[in-house]
Design a protein around this motif. Structure first.
Motif, mmCIF file in Angstrom:
data_model
loop_
_atom_site.group_PDB
_atom_site.id
_atom_site.type_symbol
_atom_site.label_atom_id
_atom_site.label_comp_id
_atom_site.label_asym_id
_atom_site.label_seq_id
_atom_site.Cartn_x
_atom_site.Cartn_y
_atom_site.Cartn_z
ATOM 1 N N GLY A 1 49.921 33.289 66.063
ATOM 2 C CA GLY A 1 48.958 34.253 65.544
ATOM 3 C C GLY A 1 48.248 35.019 66.638
ATOM 4 N N ALA A 2 48.042 34.375 67.790
ATOM 5 C CA ALA A 2 47.362 35.024 68.909
ATOM 6 C C ALA A 2 48.165 36.198 69.464
ATOM 7 C CB ALA A 2 47.101 34.000 70.015
ATOM 8 N N ASN A 3 49.477 36.184 69.254
ATOM 9 C CA ASN A 3 50.320 37.258 69.776
ATOM 10 C C ASN A 3 50.769 38.246 68.700
ATOM 11 O OD1 ASN A 3 50.432 36.538 72.554
ATOM 12 N ND2 ASN A 3 51.884 34.910 72.078
ATOM 13 N N ALA A 4 50.260 38.103 67.487
ATOM 14 C CA ALA A 4 50.720 38.936 66.380
ATOM 15 C C ALA A 4 50.477 40.424 66.636
ATOM 16 C CB ALA A 4 50.050 38.512 65.079
ATOM 17 N N ASP A 5 49.275 40.779 67.067
ATOM 18 C CA ASP A 5 48.984 42.191 67.329
ATOM 19 C C ASP A 5 49.862 42.730 68.452
ATOM 20 O OD1 ASP A 5 47.093 42.241 65.341
ATOM 21 O OD2 ASP A 5 45.381 42.005 66.692
ATOM 22 N N PHE A 6 50.072 41.919 69.473
ATOM 23 C CA PHE A 6 50.905 42.312 70.600
ATOM 24 C C PHE A 6 52.330 42.632 70.143
ATOM 25 C CE2 PHE A 6 53.921 40.469 73.818
ATOM 26 C CZ PHE A 6 53.873 41.527 74.717
ATOM 27 N N ASP B 1 58.219 45.489 62.601
ATOM 28 C CA ASP B 1 57.827 45.934 61.264
ATOM 29 C C ASP B 1 57.003 44.879 60.546
ATOM 30 O OD1 ASP B 1 59.477 48.521 60.919
ATOM 31 O OD2 ASP B 1 60.952 47.070 61.645
ATOM 32 N N ALA B 2 57.215 43.617 60.880
ATOM 33 C CA ALA B 2 56.465 42.510 60.291
ATOM 34 C C ALA B 2 56.390 41.396 61.323
ATOM 35 C CB ALA B 2 57.140 42.019 59.017
ATOM 36 N N VAL B 3 55.372 40.558 61.176
ATOM 37 C CA VAL B 3 55.165 39.449 62.108
ATOM 38 C C VAL B 3 54.901 38.180 61.307
ATOM 39 C CG1 VAL B 3 53.730 38.511 63.957
ATOM 40 C CG2 VAL B 3 54.275 40.950 63.933
ATOM 41 N N ILE B 4 55.509 37.077 61.731
ATOM 42 C CA ILE B 4 55.295 35.764 61.109
ATOM 43 C C ILE B 4 54.636 34.855 62.138
ATOM 44 C CG2 ILE B 4 56.420 33.712 60.170
ATOM 45 C CD1 ILE B 4 58.637 35.541 59.141
ATOM 46 N N ASP B 5 53.525 34.250 61.746
ATOM 47 C CA ASP B 5 52.818 33.296 62.593
ATOM 48 C C ASP B 5 53.414 31.912 62.358
ATOM 49 O OD1 ASP B 5 51.094 31.604 63.907
ATOM 50 O OD2 ASP B 5 49.303 32.172 62.769
ATOM 51 N N TYR B 6 54.134 31.408 63.358
ATOM 52 C CA TYR B 6 54.820 30.125 63.153
ATOM 53 C C TYR B 6 53.851 28.955 63.080
ATOM 54 C CZ TYR B 6 54.257 29.067 68.165
ATOM 55 O OH TYR B 6 53.738 28.819 69.410
ATOM 56 N N THR B 7 52.604 29.158 63.500
ATOM 57 C CA THR B 7 51.615 28.072 63.437
ATOM 58 C C THR B 7 51.014 27.936 62.048
ATOM 59 O OG1 THR B 7 49.702 29.436 64.073
ATOM 60 C CG2 THR B 7 51.042 28.527 65.856
ATOM 61 N N ALA B 8 51.285 28.884 61.158
ATOM 62 C CA ALA B 8 50.657 28.878 59.840
ATOM 63 C C ALA B 8 51.445 28.075 58.797
ATOM 64 C CB ALA B 8 50.474 30.318 59.342
ATOM 65 N N GLY B 9 52.581 27.543 59.159
ATOM 66 C CA GLY B 9 53.405 26.774 58.214
ATOM 67 C C GLY B 9 54.874 26.927 58.557
ATOM 68 N N ASP B 10 55.717 26.259 57.814
ATOM 69 C CA ASP B 10 57.147 26.293 58.085
ATOM 70 C C ASP B 10 57.766 27.524 57.435
ATOM 71 O OD1 ASP B 10 59.757 25.853 58.713
ATOM 72 O OD2 ASP B 10 59.912 23.873 57.767
ATOM 73 N N TYR B 11 57.757 28.617 58.170
ATOM 74 C CA TYR B 11 58.277 29.889 57.668
ATOM 75 C C TYR B 11 59.772 29.816 57.388
ATOM 76 C CZ TYR B 11 60.316 30.485 62.292
ATOM 77 O OH TYR B 11 61.052 30.299 63.431
ATOM 78 N N ARG B 12 60.454 28.853 57.939
ATOM 79 C CA ARG B 12 61.915 28.781 57.808
ATOM 80 C C ARG B 12 62.366 28.546 56.365
ATOM 81 N NH1 ARG B 12 62.800 24.197 62.245
ATOM 82 N NH2 ARG B 12 61.179 23.345 60.881
#
Length: 320
Positions: free
Chosen positions: A183-188, A195-206
């Protein structure tokens, strides 16, 4: 000449400055480059630092030195082989050669003409040195994954060295890019063009992020099995292959008839020219995390091993 070498033996290795013979003369298809900057890649410490640290080469007066380091380079030509007619002394070039070891963490390096290209105008030597291995891996990985205009591409590790290039190159080629990062690098990563960003610390996106035409894992921690729910029926899984599980699982997945492969990066002038064109058109800009001196190579590798770099770690042999 000064060069980064390993010292301390195979049990307690560390990087230090040693002296190595400078390239005496180029082969017919080679050039000698005065190295201005070189970059650090995870491959260096995963493979060379850990596996070949016990290897040695014989230096002047029979003194035994550790293996020379570095693949990427940017610098100026100081000598050319007899078959090299399109480059001259003083020309600024960049490139790399992993197979025979460029040994770019040194004041001079010998490299094949077909592994380098003229530096893109407007880039510093530091910026150019950050590009070859990572940007070529990104370009060739997207190509190997059969991604094209309109393809839905998931880049796992989007804020790192290869990832920052994969996001930008994918967008330049008209792909729809979703970046996975903290999430800390999402804006970067969004600023890079995702086009979209997934924060891997927020849950198992897989399990619930949807399906993609290409899952490009530049961290090499994932496997086709862990990402199975992300891969569209005719989609591809591509890994940079730097971790054991991925190196073993990806070929087995392919043998089972599924679309999966690893990137074995090669440096070709044509691909470097493609990257240079993207830089000149404003579609691609290298991201430099940090710059270290040659004497601080050990600290540069330590920074790279944290896995928290935004872009590339670069070692400056000559200040820009």
């Amino acid at each position: 000449m000064k060069a980064v070498i390993t010292a301390g033996g195979p049990l307690r290795p560390h990087l230090t400055i040693g002296h190595a013979p400078a390239p005496s003369r180029p082969g017919p298809n080679d050039v000698i480059v005065r190295v201005h900057a070189a970059s650090v890649n995870p491959k260096d410490w995963k493979l060379n630092y850990n596996l070949s640290r016990a290897a040695t080469l014989v230096g002047p007066f029979g003194r035994r030195l550790g293996p020379l380091f570095g693949d990427d380079l940017a610098g100026t030509v100081v000598a050319t082989g007899k078959n090299v007619h399109d480059l001259g002394v003083g020309d600024a070039v960049y490139g790399m050669d992993m197979r025979l070891r460029t040994a770019s963490l040194a004041e001079q390096a010998l490299i094949s003409r077909k592994r380098i290209a003229r530096m893109p105008p407007g880039l510093s030597f530091t910026q150019a040195a950050s590009m070859p291995l990572a940007a070529l891996t990104a370009l060739q990985g997207l190509r190997k994954g059969h991604a094209s205009k309109g393809s839905r591409v998931l880049v796992i590790g989007a804020s790192g060295g290869v990832g920052t290039f994969a996001v930008q190159i994918g967008k330049a080629l008209g792909m729809h890019i979703t970046g996975v990062c903290s999430g800390a690098n999402a804006d970067f990563v969004t600023q890079l063009g995702a086009d979209a960003v997934i924060d891997y610390t927020a849950g198992d996106y897989r399990q619930d992020a949807g399906e993609f035409d290409l899952v490009f894992d530049v961290t090499s921690y994932e496997t086709p099995q862990t990402c199975a729910a992300l891969i569209a029926p005719q989609g591809w899984f591509i890994s940079t292959g730097g971790q054991g599980a991925s190196m073993l699982a990806t070929p087995l997945y392919r043998l089972a008839g599924r679309n999966a492969d690893s990137v074995v990066v090669e440096s070709y002038s044509k691909d470097l020219d493609t990257l240079s064109g993207m830089v000149e058109r404003g579609e691609l800009r290298p991201v430099v995390d940090s710059v270290f001196s040659l004497e601080d190579a050990e600290q540069a590798y330590a920074r790279n091993r944290t896995g928290r770099c935004r872009g590339k770690v670069v070692i400056a042999i000559i200040a820009d």
